[in-house]
Write a protein that holds these residues in place. Structure first.
Motif, PDB file in Angstrom:
ATOM      1  N   GLU A 103       0.820  -1.214   0.000  1.00  0.00           N
ATOM      2  CA  GLU A 103       0.000   0.000   0.000  1.00  0.00           C
ATOM      3  C   GLU A 103       0.853   1.263   0.000  1.00  0.00           C
ATOM      4  N   VAL A 104       1.837   1.319   0.912  1.00  0.00           N
ATOM      5  CA  VAL A 104       2.634   2.540   1.023  1.00  0.00           C
ATOM      6  C   VAL A 104       3.581   2.697  -0.154  1.00  0.00           C
ATOM      7  N   LEU A 105       4.088   1.589  -0.687  1.00  0.00           N
ATOM      8  CA  LEU A 105       5.002   1.683  -1.824  1.00  0.00           C
ATOM      9  C   LEU A 105       4.267   2.024  -3.119  1.00  0.00           C
ATOM     10  N   ARG A 106       2.981   1.662  -3.193  1.00  0.00           N
ATOM     11  CA  ARG A 106       2.200   2.044  -4.369  1.00  0.00           C
ATOM     12  C   ARG A 106       2.104   3.567  -4.483  1.00  0.00           C
ATOM     13  N   LEU A 107       1.959   4.214  -3.350  1.00  0.00           N
ATOM     14  CA  LEU A 107       1.967   5.675  -3.333  1.00  0.00           C
ATOM     15  C   LEU A 107       3.386   6.213  -3.353  1.00  0.00           C
ATOM     16  N   GLY A 108       4.296   5.566  -2.595  1.00  0.00           N
ATOM     17  CA  GLY A 108       5.613   6.130  -2.374  1.00  0.00           C
ATOM     18  C   GLY A 108       6.608   5.949  -3.493  1.00  0.00           C
ATOM     19  N   MET A 109       6.583   4.805  -4.199  1.00  0.00           N
ATOM     20  CA  MET A 109       7.586   4.555  -5.224  1.00  0.00           C
ATOM     21  C   MET A 109       7.572   5.586  -6.347  1.00  0.00           C
ATOM     22  N   PRO A 110       6.392   5.948  -6.892  1.00  0.00           N
ATOM     23  CA  PRO A 110       6.415   7.021  -7.896  1.00  0.00           C
ATOM     24  C   PRO A 110       6.976   8.326  -7.341  1.00  0.00           C
ATOM     25  N   LEU A 111       6.657   8.613  -6.061  1.00  0.00           N
ATOM     26  CA  LEU A 111       7.196   9.818  -5.446  1.00  0.00           C
ATOM     27  C   LEU A 111       8.707   9.729  -5.300  1.00  0.00           C
ATOM     28  N   ALA A 112       9.211   8.562  -4.883  1.00  0.00           N
ATOM     29  CA  ALA A 112      10.658   8.385  -4.756  1.00  0.00           C
ATOM     30  C   ALA A 112      11.349   8.529  -6.103  1.00  0.00           C
ATOM     31  N   MET A 113      10.758   7.956  -7.140  1.00  0.00           N
ATOM     32  CA  MET A 113      11.337   8.091  -8.471  1.00  0.00           C
ATOM     33  C   MET A 113      11.288   9.531  -8.943  1.00  0.00           C
ATOM     34  N   ALA A 114      10.174  10.203  -8.623  1.00  0.00           N
ATOM     35  CA  ALA A 114      10.075  11.625  -8.975  1.00  0.00           C
ATOM     36  C   ALA A 114      11.141  12.432  -8.242  1.00  0.00           C
ATOM     37  N   ASN A 115      11.361  12.118  -6.950  1.00  0.00           N
ATOM     38  CA  ASN A 115      12.402  12.798  -6.192  1.00  0.00           C
ATOM     39  C   ASN A 115      13.777  12.549  -6.791  1.00  0.00           C
ATOM     40  N   LEU A 116      14.012  11.307  -7.211  1.00  0.00           N
ATOM     41  CA  LEU A 116      15.291  10.994  -7.836  1.00  0.00           C
ATOM     42  C   LEU A 116      15.491  11.825  -9.095  1.00  0.00           C
TER      43      LEU A 116
END
Length: 498
Positions: free
Chosen positions: A214-227
């Motif tokens: 659940e949290v990675l579904r929201l967080g992974m795109p954000l982490a990639m965007a941050n990268l």
């Protein structure tokens, strides 16, 4: 609209109060940080700042990838923290440890990529801050989620003060760039401990597969965007380091930091409450009608500061850091335009996260990186460090902001013009104020006198041109700070009319 901290405190009141304390936090922190930079700039040569710039690039990218965006699920304020917290803590702990080890082992190769071998030990030392941030990720996010900005002031200002206490004797003892690195490690350690002390809830590591998904579904795109965004915002360091020299990179680092001071302060104040507030407003269905007013209010505060930086770039640089850093003034002037644009970009990113549209956010960052890389290469080749500012400003204003506006208009269900309408008057007034400040100080050779006169004249002109908007905006903020006052739904406070 009430939240868990008391039935008589609305979201608007809590958000405004936390934003006020966030402003106090940032003001005190930035004053100490700015004083530290001024002191150290007069002790350390520009090439040492160049080595630090290389290390900061590595540290920033690794830090923003370290917890894979998992803390976003806590920050939005919609989920149960007791259910989410242990899993998020485990993810943050493991990934930050891996990132720290990777940065230490790969430091020689990373320094070589920037054509600055002297940066190797600096990268290795500064990588310790990645681990400390990972350990403190959940506590700091809980403080953020619960709007606990008042106790956060002590932690954040104390962290910056630790940096100052450590860096000065180290610099005087001849540590060079390592003084900058070790002092930041000390400051980050203090912050980590401080957040664990003030957090409203503490969690031990745990793991729930369903929660992780659940949290990675929201967080992974954000982490990639941050990268992507941090690669984007540090591509200039890479190109300047390879195409010019470490001294030029050091000059550019201070110019970039000074130009970005308004955006870093204002966006940090906003982010004290933005994502939790936007997340709740989006869930209630009111974020769309309020988004334009947030943009107008931020523009009103940010644009005149950037205008003064652009108009008074050289006297500002010399007054702050000394005559040695005068060549950075031309870069500061061009970067000032980007500083103003970046404030809007950061606000648009927070609106996207609050709306839960992190996939869209990632693709906007990709567009930004693809457009900026060639622009930076040719601009630096033609105009040196000043060209980097030109490239940043052009891409942000002509590509990134329009892309964000189109995306947010679709996500929030509003017209594109409604998002930007309130920023037009502050932009026009800031341009006039900056022009007057530049003309009035053009022939003044004393940098301090030019800076004081230009700021007084430009600030007065802006205040007069935007008097009505400022008065209504102030009244709205006071209303929000009163207990029980909701966020404005139909007030013209941030409409942006002169």
């Amino acid at each position: 609209m009430t939240t868990g901290s008391g039935a008589d405190r609305t979201l608007g009141a809590r958000s405004a109060s936390a934003t006020l304390w966030g402003g106090v936090n940032m003001a005190l922190g930035r004053i100490v940080q700015f004083a530290t930079t001024i002191i150290v700039a007069r002790m350390i040569a520009p090439e040492h700042f160049g080595a630090l710039a290389v290390a900061i690039v590595v540290q920033t990218i690794a830090t923003n990838m370290a917890e894979l965006g998992a803390t976003a699920a806590l920050a939005r304020g919609n989920g149960d923290p007791d259910r989410i917290g242990p899993t998020v803590f485990s993810i943050s702990l493991v990934t930050s440890a891996v990132m720290t080890a990777g940065a230490v082992l790969l430091a020689p190769a990373l320094a070589a990529a920037f054509d600055d071998p002297a940066a190797t030990p600096v990268i290795q030392v500064l990588s310790l801050t990645i681990l400390f941030q990972g350990i403190g990720a959940v506590p700091s996010t809980m403080v953020w989620r619960e709007f606990l900005q008042k106790p956060r002031v002590v932690v954040d200002v104390g962290s910056v003060a630790v940096v100052l206490v450590l860096v000065v004797p180290m610099a005087l003892d001849g540590w060079g760039a390592m003084a900058l690195a070790w002092s930041r490690v000390g400051g980050q350690f203090f912050a980590m401990v401080g957040y664990w002390v003030i957090t409203p809830r503490r969690y031990a590591p745990g793991f729930d597969r369903a929660v992780a998904k659940e949290v990675l579904r929201l967080g992974m795109p954000l982490a990639m965007a941050n990268l992507v965004v941090f690669v984007t915002l540090n591509m200039d360091y890479l190109l300047i380091g390879r195409m010019l020299d470490p001294a030029a990179l050091g000059l550019y680092l201070l110019a970039f930091n000074l130009a970005g001071l308004p955006s870093s302060v204002i966006t940090a104040v906003i982010r004290a409450t933005a994502v939790p507030t936007f997340g709740r407003l989006f869930a209630e269905g009111t974020l769309g009608e309020l988004a334009g007013r947030f943009v107008a209010g931020v523009s009103y505060c940010a644009f005149p500061i950037s205008a003064m930086i652009i108009a008074l770039a050289e006297p500002l640089m010399v007054t702050a850091y000394g005559q040695t850093w005068a060549p950075a003034g031309i870069a500061l002037a061009t970067l000032g335009v980007f500083g103003a644009a970046r404030i809007l970009v950061e606000l648009f990113a927070d609106l996207s996260v609050g709306a839960g549209r992190t996939v869209w956010l990632f693709w906007v960052q990709v567009v930004w990186l693809v457009a900026l890389t060639p622009a930076l290469y040719f601009s630096i080749r033609w105009w040196g460090i000043a060209g980097a500012g030109v490239a940043h400003a052009a891409v942000a204003c002509l590509i990134v902001i329009p892309t964000y506006v189109m995306v947010l208009a679709s996500v929030l269900g509003v017209r594109a013009g409604e998002l930007l309408r309130g920023s037009i008057a502050p932009l026009a007034a800031a341009m006039v104020a900056g022009f007057l400040a530049r003309i009035a100080t053009f022939s003044i050779t004393d940098p301090v006198m030019a800076l004081v006169l230009g700021c007084c004249l430009g600030g007065s002109a802006y205040a007069l041109l935007t008097f009505r908007q400022g008065k209504v905006l102030l009244r709205t903020v006071r209303g929000l700070l009163r207990k029980g006052q909701p966020l404005p739904g139909n007030t013209p406070a941030m409409e942006g009319r002169p």
